[in-house]
Design an enzyme around this catalytic site. Sequence first.
Site, PDB file in Angstrom:
ATOM      1  N   GLU A 124       0.836  -1.197   0.000  1.00  0.00           N
ATOM      2  CA  GLU A 124       0.000   0.000   0.000  1.00  0.00           C
ATOM      3  C   GLU A 124       0.872   1.249   0.000  1.00  0.00           C
ATOM      4  OE1 GLU A 124       0.822   1.600   2.917  1.00  0.00           O
ATOM      5  OE2 GLU A 124       1.877  -0.249   3.448  1.00  0.00           O
ATOM      6  N   GLU A 142       4.841  -0.599   1.115  1.00  0.00           N
ATOM      7  CA  GLU A 142       4.852  -0.606  -0.348  1.00  0.00           C
ATOM      8  C   GLU A 142       4.815  -1.999  -0.963  1.00  0.00           C
ATOM      9  OE1 GLU A 142       8.003   1.671  -2.100  1.00  0.00           O
ATOM     10  OE2 GLU A 142       7.795   3.319  -0.684  1.00  0.00           O
TER      11      GLU A 142
END
Length: 893
Positions: free
Chosen positions: A714, A857
């Site tokens: 994310e 990430e």
Amino acid sequence: MAKVIMVQGTMSNAGKSLIVAGLCRIFRQDGYRVAPFKSQNMALNSYITKDGKEMGRAQVMQAEAAGIEPDVCMNPILLKPTGDMGSQVIVNGEVMGNMKARDYFKYKRELIPDIVRAFKKLETIADIIVIEGAGSPAEINLKENDIVNMGMAEIVDAPVLLVGDIDRGGVFAQLLGTLMLLDEDEKARVEGLVINKFRGDKTILDPGVEMLEKLGGIPVVGVTPYMYLNIDDEDSLTERFISKKNDLSNNVNDDAGNNVINDAGNNVNNDAGNNVNNDVNNEAINIVVIRYPRISNFTDFNVFEQFDNVRIRYATKPAELESADLIILPGSKNTMGDLKWLEETGMSEAVLRMSESTPVFGICGGYQMLGECITDSDGIEEKGSLKGLGLLPVSTEIKQHKFTKQVEGIIGNVEGIFSGLSGKKYLGYEIHMGETKGNESLVNRDNVYGSYIHGLFDRAEIAEEIVRAVAVNKGLEAENIKAVDYDILKDREYDKLADNLRQHMDMKAIYSVLREVRYSDKCEKKPVNNTKVKIQFADVEKYLISEDEDRKKEYSKIAKEIKTGWDSVAKPLDSLGELERITAKIGAIQGTPYPKTDNKAIVVMCADNGVVDEKISQSGQEVTLAVAKSMAMNKSSVGKMSEVNNTKVIPIDIGINSDEIVEGVADKKVRKGTRNFALEPAMTPEETIKAIQTGMDTVLELKNRGYDILGIGEMGIGNTTTSTAVAASILGIPASEIVGRGAGLDDEGLKKKEKVIDDAIRKYNLYGKDALTVLTHVGGYDIAGLTGVIIGGALYHVPIVLDGIITAVAALVADRMFPQITDYIIPSHVGRERGMKLIYDDLNMDGIIHANLALGEGTGAALLFPLLDCVMNIYREQTTFEDIKVEAYRRFK
């Protein structure tokens, strides 16, 4: 405020749909903006709107009569039977899932908010809304929780016209019996009675009408004639299946059961059970449509009824194909089931034999059946593979995703009897669950043809060419064959319908009963809940090993087989520890003892969170967009790490607070950032559902693109606050026990973050609430999207590798929605955020990597993938003890 009137019937096929269409055309002719509405429709005949949504064909026909573009708000709920006990449930034009009849009966009132939203949308474009009921309002076993007859009338305070069918006999008993079984408040809504499908001299009926009004206490506002109109039928009750083309001048069956004579001069079975004589007219073109049990979209062939020399028959027995000049295999709701029926009844053999001299045309499901084979690996219809008729060089794989869109184009090169179709323009729509290899707009081999396009024949030049070619093939005159586009033909028919109703209905009385919409307090919006979502994503349930004993056994069998394979590798037993177990888990998820991890991708959900307005983060929302751009150029941390082993990073804008479209970032935005949950719920229930569905759809897209395994990550400022709020609410603990510093808060910032979370949990009373309610109030689009990816992994058999705290929270939400979904999840690491261990303990999971990570990430997946590659290479190469002539290790208890 729109005015409303509702048409209900004493039974199915009493003529409600036609009366509604006629009223729509009359109101339109009188200068009003008018729209049809049916809250719930059950039919296999459906249509795809311009925006790719699916709705019932009857409401499309009524919209055409009203002169407006069909929209799913005219039919918010469509049920497509999948068998005797259940249906596919379609809400607002999109598939919700399959449900058993009993389950849907209990659940359907949960859909009232969807019904009301659809109706209110119609109010913005219509002065008058004409509502159609379904079946009968007097079916006492179905009256509880009704949303389509008197229940719908109550929702919008609609007056009701009650329609009875005299053609089937007993119309007075139908109407009076229905009124008798209604509650007093329901009966009070009935403003007029209509006797429909009358044939004969009305003066003979007048005494009965007077008695009906006296006994029922309700005026008869119409005695409408039996009308033969070339417009679309709704479903399998169509009379097209049992009769040929008729003309108003022909003798027809009356209430005494006299013979019917059709325009070909053949006797047709009547109520007394007389024989049918289907003698063939050799001067006519005989089109025979195979009527399998789950036939759908048979309206594709109505266009041919405009030709005087064309006869259309529906066949269920091989002998009925013998006279055919053209054989058509239509659409099907269950292609594999109907393909079996063709074989069992001998129809397959008959089609194969007839195809040597007679052209054969397959549309949609029929097209799939004409191919080499149909495969259903996921059990969408009937798991396994079936051999097709082998008449076309294509093969089909049934997929979970339903393909729905309108299409137009130019037909390519066509050979055989219908070679004249080459270069002609088509306009129609596709609706199917399968993907066909070798598919084009029109495929043919010799005189066998197939296409996915519904409405292919509707254009005049295509219909003319089909009839002309068949006529020439039969040796008939073909010079004077002329047609009009089916849309033009139907428009004329709607005018005929309106003329008939004006003549035989008291329109002054009907106008007088119209009333303005008034919404009942029973239609208040209900909060989204776990039950609804479980139903919306019902197909997930059957793939969870805990829900299906056969799947559980298959999962365990594959895992054991891989474990046995590891034991044969020339190394100490269990020496690769958890990595061996993960290999077995990947194979079990994929459903194969030969797991694949070659094609990898990391899905990164990018979204902003309104709660950053509370100053709980060092960074502003502009950072999310900047990092997403970096990911698109493969310059971010996860991108650089993924270059090592050729992993594709796929950033998705599911809620970035920007209008900018970034090349390389998939635009699936639900909204530009969530709301500030300190002030109001972060998302609406609809937005939460949409974000979850986006994640599920993403998995399907990537699986179809050949990816074997997916990592998730994310990017979003403020998402450690949203994820902590969700986790604390679900786990029932205060924020202080789980909150972390995120990207680097000081002590003061940390305390503020705790307070914001605790205040929100109290504000919305979230302890003990279901996961979807929690997610809606204090979550984010990234968490909801990741939840959908995890659910999609279970549904589509794709292993999902978690990253850090945000993905762990998504796993927690998915687990509360679908227990045991962790069987389909692979945790990569245990991060630095202290809440992560709490969540993993709750889910009974542990990461492979313990390195105090906190990057996010999707970098955890990027780190795990190379390890998996190493291990998978050992497993695939499998240098065994036998290869090196060494005795294998033995496992001791």
